[in-house]
Design a protein around this motif. Structure first.
Motif, PDB file in Angstrom:
ATOM      1  N   ILE A  81      18.719 -19.380   7.204  1.00 22.92           N
ATOM      2  CA  ILE A  81      17.673 -20.107   6.485  1.00 22.92           C
ATOM      3  C   ILE A  81      16.360 -20.162   7.279  1.00 22.92           C
ATOM      4  CG2 ILE A  81      17.019 -22.378   5.546  1.00 22.92           C
ATOM      5  CD1 ILE A  81      18.986 -20.745   3.757  1.00 22.92           C
ATOM      6  N   PRO A  82      16.379 -20.440   8.595  1.00 25.32           N
ATOM      7  CA  PRO A  82      15.102 -20.461   9.321  1.00 25.32           C
ATOM      8  C   PRO A  82      14.344 -19.124   9.263  1.00 25.32           C
ATOM      9  CG  PRO A  82      16.798 -21.535  10.622  1.00 25.32           C
ATOM     10  CD  PRO A  82      17.492 -20.886   9.451  1.00 25.32           C
ATOM     11  N   LEU A  83      15.051 -18.008   9.318  1.00 23.87           N
ATOM     12  CA  LEU A  83      14.390 -16.698   9.224  1.00 23.87           C
ATOM     13  C   LEU A  83      13.690 -16.534   7.876  1.00 23.87           C
ATOM     14  CD1 LEU A  83      16.981 -14.163  10.727  1.00 23.87           C
ATOM     15  CD2 LEU A  83      14.747 -14.774  11.652  1.00 23.87           C
ATOM     16  N   PHE A  84      14.371 -16.937   6.818  1.00 24.23           N
ATOM     17  CA  PHE A  84      13.783 -16.813   5.481  1.00 24.23           C
ATOM     18  C   PHE A  84      12.631 -17.786   5.300  1.00 24.23           C
ATOM     19  CE2 PHE A  84      18.082 -15.100   4.691  1.00 24.23           C
ATOM     20  CZ  PHE A  84      17.710 -13.847   4.244  1.00 24.23           C
ATOM     21  N   THR A  85      12.803 -19.009   5.760  1.00 30.27           N
ATOM     22  CA  THR A  85      11.775 -20.042   5.610  1.00 30.27           C
ATOM     23  C   THR A  85      10.485 -19.638   6.313  1.00 30.27           C
ATOM     24  OG1 THR A  85      13.499 -21.715   5.475  1.00 30.27           O
ATOM     25  CG2 THR A  85      11.280 -22.498   5.955  1.00 30.27           C
ATOM     26  N   ASN A  86      10.595 -19.002   7.470  1.00 40.02           N
ATOM     27  CA  ASN A  86       9.403 -18.558   8.218  1.00 40.02           C
ATOM     28  C   ASN A  86       8.530 -17.610   7.410  1.00 40.02           C
ATOM     29  OD1 ASN A  86      10.048 -20.039  10.471  1.00 40.02           O
ATOM     30  ND2 ASN A  86      10.994 -18.332  11.559  1.00 40.02           N
ATOM     31  N   ARG A  87       9.131 -16.879   6.482  1.00 43.51           N
ATOM     32  CA  ARG A  87       8.369 -15.924   5.672  1.00 43.51           C
ATOM     33  C   ARG A  87       8.130 -16.430   4.253  1.00 43.51           C
ATOM     34  NH1 ARG A  87      10.161 -10.649   5.074  1.00 43.51           N
ATOM     35  NH2 ARG A  87       7.995 -10.081   5.071  1.00 43.51           N
ATOM     36  N   GLY A  88       8.535 -17.669   3.990  1.00 40.32           N
ATOM     37  CA  GLY A  88       8.342 -18.224   2.660  1.00 40.32           C
ATOM     38  C   GLY A  88       9.363 -17.738   1.647  1.00 40.32           C
ATOM     39  N   ASN A  89      10.436 -17.122   2.117  1.00 42.86           N
ATOM     40  CA  ASN A  89      11.497 -16.653   1.228  1.00 42.86           C
ATOM     41  C   ASN A  89      12.522 -17.755   1.014  1.00 42.86           C
ATOM     42  OD1 ASN A  89      10.617 -14.128   3.001  1.00 42.86           O
ATOM     43  ND2 ASN A  89      11.217 -13.387   1.001  1.00 42.86           N
ATOM     44  N   TYR A  90      13.340 -17.587   0.005  1.00 44.28           N
ATOM     45  CA  TYR A  90      14.440 -18.512  -0.230  1.00 44.28           C
ATOM     46  C   TYR A  90      15.649 -17.707  -0.695  1.00 44.28           C
ATOM     47  CZ  TYR A  90      12.870 -18.104  -5.072  1.00 44.28           C
ATOM     48  OH  TYR A  90      12.496 -17.622  -6.301  1.00 44.28           O
ATOM     49  N   VAL A  91      16.832 -18.250  -0.447  1.00 42.92           N
ATOM     50  CA  VAL A  91      18.074 -17.558  -0.765  1.00 42.92           C
ATOM     51  C   VAL A  91      18.779 -18.268  -1.910  1.00 42.92           C
ATOM     52  CG1 VAL A  91      20.304 -16.774   0.114  1.00 42.92           C
ATOM     53  CG2 VAL A  91      18.337 -16.845   1.644  1.00 42.92           C
ATOM     54  N   THR A  92      19.237 -17.492  -2.866  1.00 45.78           N
ATOM     55  CA  THR A  92      20.091 -17.982  -3.940  1.00 45.78           C
ATOM     56  C   THR A  92      21.456 -17.361  -3.729  1.00 45.78           C
ATOM     57  OG1 THR A  92      18.211 -18.045  -5.464  1.00 45.78           O
ATOM     58  CG2 THR A  92      20.409 -18.096  -6.435  1.00 45.78           C
ATOM     59  N   PHE A  93      22.491 -18.205  -3.715  1.00 45.32           N
ATOM     60  CA  PHE A  93      23.855 -17.718  -3.528  1.00 45.32           C
ATOM     61  C   PHE A  93      24.669 -18.015  -4.768  1.00 45.32           C
ATOM     62  CE2 PHE A  93      28.222 -18.551  -1.639  1.00 45.32           C
ATOM     63  CZ  PHE A  93      28.569 -17.210  -1.582  1.00 45.32           C
ATOM     64  N   GLU A 152       9.804  -8.836   0.611  1.00 41.20           N
ATOM     65  CA  GLU A 152       8.415  -9.264   0.473  1.00 41.20           C
ATOM     66  C   GLU A 152       8.340 -10.771   0.720  1.00 41.20           C
ATOM     67  OE1 GLU A 152       5.274  -9.464  -3.166  1.00 41.20           O
ATOM     68  OE2 GLU A 152       6.419  -7.609  -2.919  1.00 41.20           O
ATOM     69  N   ALA A 153       7.348 -11.193   1.483  1.00 35.77           N
ATOM     70  CA  ALA A 153       7.176 -12.622   1.790  1.00 35.77           C
ATOM     71  C   ALA A 153       7.057 -13.422   0.498  1.00 35.77           C
ATOM     72  CB  ALA A 153       5.937 -12.826   2.654  1.00 35.77           C
ATOM     73  N   GLY A 154       7.689 -14.598   0.492  1.00 38.34           N
ATOM     74  CA  GLY A 154       7.594 -15.497  -0.645  1.00 38.34           C
ATOM     75  C   GLY A 154       8.508 -15.157  -1.811  1.00 38.34           C
ATOM     76  N   THR A 155       9.445 -14.238  -1.608  1.00 41.10           N
ATOM     77  CA  THR A 155      10.333 -13.852  -2.704  1.00 41.10           C
ATOM     78  C   THR A 155      11.747 -14.381  -2.508  1.00 41.10           C
ATOM     79  OG1 THR A 155      10.927 -11.756  -1.650  1.00 41.10           O
ATOM     80  CG2 THR A 155       9.034 -11.728  -3.162  1.00 41.10           C
ATOM     81  N   GLU A 156      12.499 -14.291  -3.559  1.00 37.29           N
ATOM     82  CA  GLU A 156      13.897 -14.715  -3.553  1.00 37.29           C
ATOM     83  C   GLU A 156      14.785 -13.602  -2.989  1.00 37.29           C
ATOM     84  OE1 GLU A 156      17.023 -16.442  -6.869  1.00 37.29           O
ATOM     85  OE2 GLU A 156      15.504 -14.996  -7.520  1.00 37.29           O
ATOM     86  N   VAL A 157      15.778 -13.996  -2.203  1.00 39.51           N
ATOM     87  CA  VAL A 157      16.845 -13.100  -1.761  1.00 39.51           C
ATOM     88  C   VAL A 157      18.101 -13.599  -2.471  1.00 39.51           C
ATOM     89  CG1 VAL A 157      18.231 -12.322   0.192  1.00 39.51           C
ATOM     90  CG2 VAL A 157      15.751 -12.618   0.462  1.00 39.51           C
ATOM     91  N   ILE A 158      18.768 -12.702  -3.169  1.00 41.68           N
ATOM     92  CA  ILE A 158      19.932 -13.094  -3.968  1.00 41.68           C
ATOM     93  C   ILE A 158      21.196 -12.533  -3.328  1.00 41.68           C
ATOM     94  CG2 ILE A 158      21.020 -13.002  -6.241  1.00 41.68           C
ATOM     95  CD1 ILE A 158      18.114 -12.277  -7.287  1.00 41.68           C
ATOM     96  N   VAL A 159      22.145 -13.428  -3.048  1.00 37.84           N
ATOM     97  CA  VAL A 159      23.447 -13.018  -2.523  1.00 37.84           C
ATOM     98  C   VAL A 159      24.474 -13.390  -3.580  1.00 37.84           C
ATOM     99  CG1 VAL A 159      25.133 -13.271  -0.668  1.00 37.84           C
ATOM    100  CG2 VAL A 159      22.677 -13.447  -0.146  1.00 37.84           C
ATOM    101  N   THR A 160      25.255 -12.399  -4.015  1.00 39.67           N
ATOM    102  CA  THR A 160      26.308 -12.662  -5.000  1.00 39.67           C
ATOM    103  C   THR A 160      27.645 -12.189  -4.444  1.00 39.67           C
ATOM    104  OG1 THR A 160      25.978 -10.537  -6.104  1.00 39.67           O
ATOM    105  CG2 THR A 160      24.771 -12.426  -6.985  1.00 39.67           C
ATOM    106  N   ALA A 161      28.691 -12.880  -4.825  1.00 41.68           N
ATOM    107  CA  ALA A 161      30.055 -12.493  -4.467  1.00 41.68           C
ATOM    108  C   ALA A 161      30.918 -12.692  -5.694  1.00 41.68           C
ATOM    109  CB  ALA A 161      30.556 -13.329  -3.302  1.00 41.68           C
ATOM    110  N   LYS A 162      31.678 -11.669  -6.022  1.00 42.13           N
ATOM    111  CA  LYS A 162      32.568 -11.811  -7.172  1.00 42.13           C
ATOM    112  C   LYS A 162      33.747 -10.863  -7.034  1.00 42.13           C
ATOM    113  CE  LYS A 162      29.820  -8.651  -9.976  1.00 42.13           C
ATOM    114  NZ  LYS A 162      29.030  -8.484 -11.168  1.00 42.13           N
ATOM    115  N   LYS A 163      34.842 -11.294  -7.633  1.00 37.57           N
ATOM    116  CA  LYS A 163      36.002 -10.414  -7.725  1.00 37.57           C
ATOM    117  C   LYS A 163      35.684  -9.410  -8.809  1.00 37.57           C
ATOM    118  CE  LYS A 163      40.488 -11.261  -6.825  1.00 37.57           C
ATOM    119  NZ  LYS A 163      41.816 -11.844  -6.988  1.00 37.57           N
ATOM    120  N   THR A 164      35.572  -8.151  -8.429  1.00 34.97           N
ATOM    121  CA  THR A 164      35.199  -7.133  -9.402  1.00 34.97           C
ATOM    122  C   THR A 164      36.410  -6.602 -10.153  1.00 34.97           C
ATOM    123  OG1 THR A 164      35.127  -5.599  -7.538  1.00 34.97           O
ATOM    124  CG2 THR A 164      33.032  -6.402  -8.378  1.00 34.97           C
ATOM    125  N   ASP A 165      37.584  -6.770  -9.577  1.00 36.91           N
ATOM    126  CA  ASP A 165      38.841  -6.452 -10.245  1.00 36.91           C
ATOM    127  C   ASP A 165      39.941  -7.168  -9.473  1.00 36.91           C
ATOM    128  OD1 ASP A 165      39.693  -4.676  -8.051  1.00 36.91           O
ATOM    129  OD2 ASP A 165      38.320  -3.203  -8.914  1.00 36.91           O
TER     130      ASP A 165
END
Length: 171
Positions: A34-46, A77-90
């Motif tokens: 989170i600190p790495l992302f916050t420094n660039r104005g990014n945010y993570v959605t999980f 890109e600074a200020g953008t969302e980073v999306i992390v997804t996890a799912k059982k694909t099968d």
């Protein structure tokens, strides 16, 4: 990192496979970044669907996702969302994707991203630039877990996807 990749290539790395809740592991790794992302104005959605139990080496898997998130923080890109997804694909596999917005990776570079010492000149050298071993190490860790890792990129989004088996496969 150089000595570590050498050990993977010479089959000297032993996995300590145990039950792992991949969802919980990802939550921890994301929180650490989170600190790495916050420094660039990014945010993570999980996004994850319930517990993600699998058999794996939690420390080595954390290394894979640490690398992917570190790269996401450095190259999105600074200020953008980073999306992390996890799912059982099968029934047998879990897929984790890390998606970022920013400069696309050229199609002819997607396969060599995972080569030892590859560093993209497209992005230029920066303080975030590493040794060019992080993705190669991630690939080896995923490989010895009997999984796969690859990247996709277009004008809008770049996605690194890791597919891991839920149960240990016999060799």
């Amino acid at each position: 990192e150089f000595f570590e990749i050498t050990r993977y290539n010479t089959q000297q790395i032993k996995l300590s496979k145990k039950p792992v809740d991949l969802r919980y592991l990802l939550e921890q790794v994301i929180d650490e970044h989170i600190p790495l992302f916050t420094n660039r104005g990014n945010y993570v959605t999980f996004q994850a669907e319930g517990p993600m139990e699998m058999c794996g080496d939690a420390d080595k898997l954390a290394r894979v996702f640490n690398n992917l998130l570190k790269n996401a923080a450095a190259y999105s890109e600074a200020g953008t969302e980073v999306i992390v997804t996890a799912k059982k694909t099968d029934v047998d596999n879990i897929t984790v994707a890390v998606s970022t917005y920013g400069k696309p990776i050229p199609k002819d570079k997607l396969d060599i991203l995972f080569d030892k010492f590859y560093r993209s000149k497209e992005y230029g050298e920066s303080e975030e630039s590493g040794t060019g071993l992080g993705l190669a190490i991630a690939k080896e860790i995923v490989r010895i877990h009997n999984g796969s890792i690859y990247a996709m990129s277009d004008d809008e989004i770049t996605v690194f996807e890791v597919k891991l088996p839920v149960a240990e496969k016999q060799r």
